[in-house]
Design a protein around this motif. Structure first.
Motif, mmCIF file in Angstrom:
data_model
loop_
_atom_site.group_PDB
_atom_site.id
_atom_site.type_symbol
_atom_site.label_atom_id
_atom_site.label_comp_id
_atom_site.label_asym_id
_atom_site.label_seq_id
_atom_site.Cartn_x
_atom_site.Cartn_y
_atom_site.Cartn_z
ATOM 1 N N THR A 168 15.273 11.240 -12.704
ATOM 2 C CA THR A 168 13.984 11.613 -12.121
ATOM 3 C C THR A 168 12.941 10.627 -12.628
ATOM 4 N N GLN A 169 11.934 10.413 -11.830
ATOM 5 C CA GLN A 169 10.821 9.570 -12.294
ATOM 6 C C GLN A 169 9.562 10.438 -12.301
ATOM 7 N N ASP A 170 8.489 9.925 -12.872
ATOM 8 C CA ASP A 170 7.318 10.781 -13.077
ATOM 9 C C ASP A 170 6.651 11.244 -11.786
ATOM 10 N N ALA A 171 6.644 10.373 -10.749
ATOM 11 C CA ALA A 171 5.910 10.737 -9.535
ATOM 12 C C ALA A 171 6.581 11.894 -8.796
ATOM 13 N N THR A 172 7.876 12.037 -8.967
ATOM 14 C CA THR A 172 8.573 13.169 -8.348
ATOM 15 C C THR A 172 9.017 14.176 -9.416
ATOM 16 N N SER B 149 14.377 7.387 -3.715
ATOM 17 C CA SER B 149 15.296 6.900 -2.679
ATOM 18 C C SER B 149 16.111 5.694 -3.140
ATOM 19 N N HIS B 150 15.635 4.976 -4.163
ATOM 20 C CA HIS B 150 16.390 3.800 -4.618
ATOM 21 C C HIS B 150 17.429 4.110 -5.686
ATOM 22 N N THR B 151 17.704 5.387 -5.887
ATOM 23 C CA THR B 151 18.764 5.797 -6.811
ATOM 24 C C THR B 151 20.089 5.114 -6.445
ATOM 25 N N PRO C 210 10.971 -3.735 -2.519
ATOM 26 C CA PRO C 210 11.810 -3.322 -1.388
ATOM 27 C C PRO C 210 11.068 -2.955 -0.108
ATOM 28 N N ARG C 211 9.757 -2.650 -0.182
ATOM 29 C CA ARG C 211 9.105 -2.068 1.002
ATOM 30 C C ARG C 211 7.768 -2.733 1.301
ATOM 31 N N ASN C 212 7.446 -2.842 2.581
ATOM 32 C CA ASN C 212 6.139 -3.385 2.980
ATOM 33 C C ASN C 212 5.532 -2.541 4.087
ATOM 34 N N GLY D 132 -0.150 -0.552 4.386
ATOM 35 C CA GLY D 132 -1.057 0.019 3.396
ATOM 36 C C GLY D 132 -0.428 0.398 2.066
ATOM 37 N N ARG D 133 0.883 0.262 1.914
ATOM 38 C CA ARG D 133 1.566 0.699 0.689
ATOM 39 C C ARG D 133 1.070 -0.063 -0.549
ATOM 40 N N SER D 134 0.610 -1.291 -0.332
ATOM 41 C CA SER D 134 0.155 -2.109 -1.462
ATOM 42 C C SER D 134 -1.155 -1.596 -2.034
ATOM 43 N N LEU E 58 -1.966 12.938 -8.092
ATOM 44 C CA LEU E 58 -2.093 14.313 -7.576
ATOM 45 C C LEU E 58 -0.746 14.922 -7.222
ATOM 46 N N ARG E 59 0.329 14.272 -7.617
ATOM 47 C CA ARG E 59 1.660 14.747 -7.221
ATOM 48 C C ARG E 59 1.977 16.156 -7.740
ATOM 49 N N SER E 60 1.285 16.601 -8.792
ATOM 50 C CA SER E 60 1.573 17.956 -9.287
ATOM 51 C C SER E 60 0.502 18.950 -8.834
ATOM 52 N N GLY F 47 12.113 5.808 4.401
ATOM 53 C CA GLY F 47 11.543 5.346 3.141
ATOM 54 C C GLY F 47 11.820 6.282 1.994
ATOM 55 N N SER F 48 10.759 6.676 1.318
ATOM 56 C CA SER F 48 10.918 7.308 0.008
ATOM 57 C C SER F 48 11.476 8.718 0.094
ATOM 58 N N SER F 49 11.800 9.256 -1.089
ATOM 59 C CA SER F 49 12.363 10.602 -1.194
ATOM 60 C C SER F 49 11.280 11.631 -1.470
ATOM 61 N N ARG F 50 10.024 11.212 -1.556
ATOM 62 C CA ARG F 50 8.959 12.118 -2.021
ATOM 63 C C ARG F 50 8.917 13.396 -1.191
ATOM 64 N N GLU F 51 9.141 14.538 -1.862
ATOM 65 C CA GLU F 51 9.139 15.795 -1.126
ATOM 66 C C GLU F 51 7.723 16.199 -0.746
HETATM 67 C C1 MIC Z 1 9.144 4.378 -3.359
HETATM 68 O O1 MIC Z 1 9.634 3.279 -3.642
HETATM 69 O O2 MIC Z 1 8.733 4.642 -2.217
HETATM 70 C C2 MIC Z 1 9.040 5.437 -4.429
HETATM 71 C C3 MIC Z 1 7.628 5.548 -4.793
HETATM 72 O O3 MIC Z 1 9.770 5.041 -5.567
HETATM 73 C C4 MIC Z 1 9.618 6.721 -3.876
HETATM 74 C C5 MIC Z 1 9.477 7.884 -4.748
HETATM 75 C C6 MIC Z 1 8.150 8.508 -4.709
HETATM 76 O O4 MIC Z 1 7.493 8.536 -3.671
HETATM 77 O O5 MIC Z 1 7.790 9.046 -5.739
HETATM 78 C C7 MIC Z 1 11.074 6.648 -3.480
HETATM 79 O O6 MIC Z 1 11.573 5.575 -3.244
HETATM 80 O O7 MIC Z 1 11.718 7.687 -3.329
#
Ligand code: MIC
Length: 644
Positions: free
Chosen positions: A34-38, A120-122, A378-380, A383-385, A493-495, A535-539
């Motif tokens: 797990t990482q902090d943002a999730t 998602s990059h697990t 990995p991603r572009n 606005g992600r930057s 604000l993820r929590s 893209g990401s796994s963020r729930e």
């Molecule tokens: C990402 O590369 O998009 C992230 C940030 O690592 C996300 C996880 C997240 O949104 O916290 C991901 O790849 O799942």
């Protein structure tokens, strides 16, 4: 029967179902990441389950995303996670110790094991011969509780690599070639397994580059064999005893097939705003750049920084260019120092950042307006930057370093120098100091919750009738970055779901939050094209819209992790039976599905009435019985709670 590596890994962990593509299987999970943002949400979900200790073989929590401490929020979350790790039995990787994926590979990855991660990059750990899958946080919380992970058995896509990489071409160009050929949804419902003689000269971190960005192809995961290369890597990490050989049987077969002769590749680059927009670097060469950014889990290896250092050695970054160096782990940073590479980078003008994800998710290092940023990330997505109208290109460290010097996008083969080949040293400095082991199960630990940590909102069960506005209509390939942005302002604000919801869909429609709040009690729909939620796994990309009243998404197709996140939080994912019906819905039309509870249990097709246009159309679901239960209950959490 002969088996490929993927089949061996799945068979050894199968708790339910059969390995028939498209049918649901349950897998035993050995490790979690797990990482902090999730992770904050994962720990809150685990706390709600009232289980005293995690039931996995190993679980590790990394602090790598939310590193900028602009106020109390991020540091409060770090302390909460530290206390939760001690209490529940996880390893805690301290802030500044590095990005989860390479750090996990260095310290904890074991060939033959399963790894489930709330990122998602697990899948990057597939480089070690693991079955490593990215998932929503709630599913990782379930894995911590010892429950199986369920997914539809993917097809297995064998990709044979032959030949040897030419000079100035590296692992990033292999995965960019895959994206050039197959696009951002080419890997949907597939596991990619690489094999063949071309693997021989790809070190374990090169394989990590390729496995990591399998996520950008939409693949469930990527798998490499555990061979002598993996053994060498683990030996260098002081963990050779974790190695076992796992290779495909002779004559192993695959459901799908592809082949790349890597000796024919040239430097490639993904243009804005999709990892799938890949062209040869020479086609865009000469454009002025503002930034060259090296680092992230997509180019994490010592060699990625070392080669860049050798390219810029004795030269100077162009005075318009911000050359940003983001070491991926503290261990790699220490080795860059001891081997003299860091000095070369710094002397050439590099700006050094702490080991972590940083600008990859817009946590700082945003580019200037409308200017080009070359990144090894990995991603572009738009606005992600952190800069709204950004121009992010994805490339290899060779291309980024060459362009940093010239100030324009540069095919590195045109530099007037010999290719600086780099071989991984047999011995490196190891650093395990920043990994804190779990406390003993007897210790009494209090969870430390700061004021930003808010409980999860309640989730109502599915009503008898779904009726509401099609509040938003979007096209193909909408990423979770567009649904729920990351960045330095939003990530803290993820929590706090009520607060983070204010940013939902902000890039697409600044008024979405207000419009959604106005009809929150009634509920709403989203209508989308193909590959919705890539893209990401963020729930949070499901949680926030759910908080704002979203009841169902009707799309032409979904990305795997987001689809599951929608189901976990009681949002009904439907696909058009006839995709031309997409054209017959306008934003703000009123849609209605009556007797939805019965319909879901009886059939995989439901009838949707477009009341505004006075037409009906059919939509389908592909939910298993278990998933139907979740939708009816309003969320997986409700289901688990009623079961107890
Ligand atoms: C990402 O590369 O998009 C992230 C940030 O690592 C996300 C996880 C997240 O949104 O916290 C991901 O790849 O799942």
């Amino acid at each position: 029967m002969t088996q490929n590596v993927t089949q061996k890994l799945i068979e050894a962990h199968l708790c339910s179902g059969r390995m028939t593509p498209g049918t649901e299987i349950g897998l035993k999970i050995d490790q979690t990441l797990t990482q902090d943002a999730t992770g904050t949400m994962v720990m809150l979900e685990f706390e709600a389950m009232q289980i005293p200790r995690v039931k996995t073989e190993l679980s590790a929590q990394y602090i790598d995303h939310n590193l900028i401490q602009e106020d109390f929020k991020n540091p409060d979350d770090h302390l909460f996670l530290r206390s939760a790790c001690k209490k529940y039995g996880l390893w805690y990787s301290r802030p500044g110790n590095g990005v989860s994926h390479p750090t996990h590979m260095e310290r904890f990855g074991i060939p033959g094991k399963t790894l489930l991660g709330s990122d998602s990059h697990t899948c990057a750990a597939g480089s070690l011969g693991m079955l490593a899958i990215g998932a929503g946080g709630l599913e990782v919380a379930m894995a911590l509780a010892g429950k199986p992970f369920y997914l539809k058995m993917p097809e297995i896509w064998g990709v044979r690599l032959s030949g040897e990489l030419p000079e100035w071409v590296s692992a990033k160009d292999i995965i960019l070639e895959m994206l050039r050929r197959h696009g951002v949804d080419g890997g949907l419902n597939r596991i990619i397994e690489y094999y063949g003689p071309g693997l021989q000269n790809l070190c374990a971190m090169d394989r990590h580059v390729i496995a990591n960005m399998g996520a950008e192809l939409g693949a469930t995961t990527t798998v490499f064999p555990s061979d002598q290369t993996v053994r060498r890597f683990l030996k260098t990490q002081g963990r050779e005893d974790a190695w076992q050989e796992i290779v495909a049987d002779n004559d192993a077969v695959y459901d799908q097939h592809d082949e790349i002769d890597i000796s024919t590749l040239e430097p490639l680059i993904a243009c804005p705003t999709s990892p799938g927009n890949v062209v040869p670097v020479r086609e865009v060469a000469g454009k002025e750049i503002y930034q060259a950014y090296i680092g992230s889990s997509a180019n994490p290896g010592l060699r990625d920084f070392a080669v860049a250092a050798l390219i810029v050695d004795g030269k100077r970054a162009h005075d318009r260019v911000s050359l940003d160096i983001n070491p991926t782990s503290r261990q790699i940073l220490e080795n860059l120092i001891s081997l003299g590479f860091l000095e070369k980078l710094i002397h050439a003008g590099a700006r050094l950042h702490q080991a972590g994800c940083n600008g990859c998710i817009g946590m700082g290092q945003a580019p200037a307006t409308g200017r080009i940023s070359l990144r090894t990330v990995p991603r572009n997505f738009p606005g992600r930057s952190g800069t709204r109208e950004d121009q992010v290109y994805l490339c290899s460290p060779e291309t980024a370093a060459a362009s940093a010097i010239t100030g324009v996008i540069t095919d590195p083969r045109t530099l007037d120098m010999d290719y600086p080949r780099f071989s991984e040293p047999e011995e490196i400095r190891l650093n395990t100091e920043m990994l804190v082991p779990p406390a003993s199960s007897e210790a009494h630990i209090e969870l430390e919750k700061g004021p930003n940590i808010k409980p999860l909102p309640p989730f109502d069960p599915l009503p008898e009738t779904l009726e509401g506005l099609a509040l938003l209509k979007v096209g193909n390939d909408i990423s979770t970055d567009e649904i729920m942005p990351a960045g330095a302002q939003v990530l803290p604000l993820r929590s706090n779901i009520p607060e983070i919801s204010k940013y939902c869909f902000r890039q697409i429609d600044e008024n979405y939050y207000t419009r959604a709040m106005n009809c929150r009690d009634q509920g709403s729909f989203i209508v989308a094209g193909e590959n919705y939620g890539q893209g990401s796994s963020r729930e949070h990309a499901a949680l926030a819209p759910r908080y704002l009243g979203l009841k169902a998404v009707i799309a032409k197709g979904f990305a795997r992790i987001h689809w599951q996140n929608l189901v976990n939080f009681g949002i009904l994912p439907l696909t058009f039976a006839d995709s031309t019906d997409f054209e017959r819905i306008g934003q703000n039309d009123t849609l209605c599905i009556s007797q939805i509870r019965e319909m879901l249990q009886q059939d995989s097709t439901v009838t949707v009435i477009n009341k505004t246009k006075d037409i009906t159309f059919q939509a389908r679901h592909s939910l298993s019985n278990r998933q139907i239960e979740m939708i009816l209950a309003g969320s997986l959490i409700n289901l688990v709670n009623t079961a107890e």
